[in-house]
Design a protein around this motif. Structure first.
Motif, short mmCIF file in Angstrom:
data_model
loop_
_atom_site.label_atom_id
_atom_site.label_comp_id
_atom_site.label_asym_id
_atom_site.label_seq_id
_atom_site.Cartn_x
_atom_site.Cartn_y
_atom_site.Cartn_z
N GLY A 32 39.28 -40.73 -37.34
CA GLY A 32 37.75 -41.33 -36.70
C GLY A 32 36.81 -40.24 -36.33
O GLY A 32 35.75 -40.10 -36.88
N PHE A 33 37.48 -39.18 -35.53
CA PHE A 33 36.43 -37.88 -35.30
C PHE A 33 36.08 -37.15 -36.59
O PHE A 33 34.93 -36.78 -36.58
CB PHE A 33 37.15 -37.02 -34.42
CG PHE A 33 37.31 -37.60 -33.05
CD1 PHE A 33 36.19 -38.23 -32.43
CD2 PHE A 33 38.47 -37.55 -32.11
CE1 PHE A 33 35.98 -38.50 -30.90
CE2 PHE A 33 38.68 -38.14 -30.80
CZ PHE A 33 37.25 -38.57 -30.16
N GLY A 34 36.83 -37.20 -37.42
CA GLY A 34 36.69 -36.34 -38.86
C GLY A 34 35.51 -37.13 -39.51
O GLY A 34 34.65 -36.59 -39.86
N ILE A 35 35.54 -38.55 -39.55
CA ILE A 35 34.79 -39.14 -40.24
C ILE A 35 33.21 -39.04 -39.66
O ILE A 35 32.29 -38.79 -40.33
CB ILE A 35 34.81 -40.53 -40.55
CG1 ILE A 35 36.20 -40.69 -41.14
CG2 ILE A 35 34.07 -41.63 -41.05
CD1 ILE A 35 36.96 -42.01 -41.41
N VAL A 36 33.36 -39.14 -38.26
CA VAL A 36 32.11 -38.97 -37.46
C VAL A 36 31.29 -37.66 -37.62
O VAL A 36 30.12 -37.67 -38.07
CB VAL A 36 32.23 -39.51 -36.00
CG1 VAL A 36 30.95 -39.10 -35.20
CG2 VAL A 36 32.55 -40.84 -35.93
N LYS A 42 26.54 -34.58 -42.94
CA LYS A 42 26.38 -34.74 -44.15
C LYS A 42 24.86 -34.99 -44.66
O LYS A 42 24.10 -35.34 -43.71
CB LYS A 42 26.82 -36.24 -44.80
CG LYS A 42 26.82 -36.65 -46.18
CD LYS A 42 27.01 -38.09 -46.19
CE LYS A 42 26.65 -38.54 -47.57
NZ LYS A 42 26.87 -40.15 -47.65
N LYS A 43 24.43 -34.18 -45.58
CA LYS A 43 23.19 -33.96 -46.18
C LYS A 43 22.54 -35.35 -46.73
O LYS A 43 23.25 -36.15 -47.52
CB LYS A 43 22.68 -32.92 -47.07
CG LYS A 43 21.44 -32.63 -46.91
CD LYS A 43 21.52 -31.27 -47.93
CE LYS A 43 20.38 -30.17 -47.49
NZ LYS A 43 20.17 -29.13 -48.37
N ASN A 44 21.51 -36.05 -46.29
CA ASN A 44 21.01 -37.13 -46.80
C ASN A 44 20.06 -36.76 -48.28
O ASN A 44 19.44 -35.94 -48.28
CB ASN A 44 19.90 -38.00 -45.86
CG ASN A 44 20.58 -38.58 -44.65
OD1 ASN A 44 21.47 -38.44 -44.47
ND2 ASN A 44 19.74 -38.78 -43.67
N LYS A 45 20.18 -37.73 -48.95
CA LYS A 45 19.45 -37.53 -50.39
C LYS A 45 18.18 -37.94 -50.33
O LYS A 45 17.73 -39.11 -49.67
CB LYS A 45 20.37 -38.19 -51.46
CG LYS A 45 21.60 -37.67 -51.48
CD LYS A 45 22.32 -38.17 -52.80
CE LYS A 45 23.85 -37.21 -52.94
NZ LYS A 45 24.54 -37.89 -54.13
#
Length: 45
Positions: A32-36, A42-45
């Protein structure tokens, strides 16, 4: 990690060493921490 569901405090229960408490719960929390963290960076497109 709380609770061993033993009503008699003089009787030791081995439930604290179950697979769910030792492996599954920490793995789920770390995933869960990794996903957060991934979603934050993560770069937005």
């Amino acid at each position: 990690m709380a609770g061993g569901s033993s009503e008699d405090p003089n009787v030791w229960s081995g439930e604290i060493f179950s697979f769910r408490r030792i492996r599954l719960a920490p793995t789920t929390v770390l995933a869960g921490f990794g996903i957060v963290i991934y979603s934050i960076f993560k770069k937005n497109k």
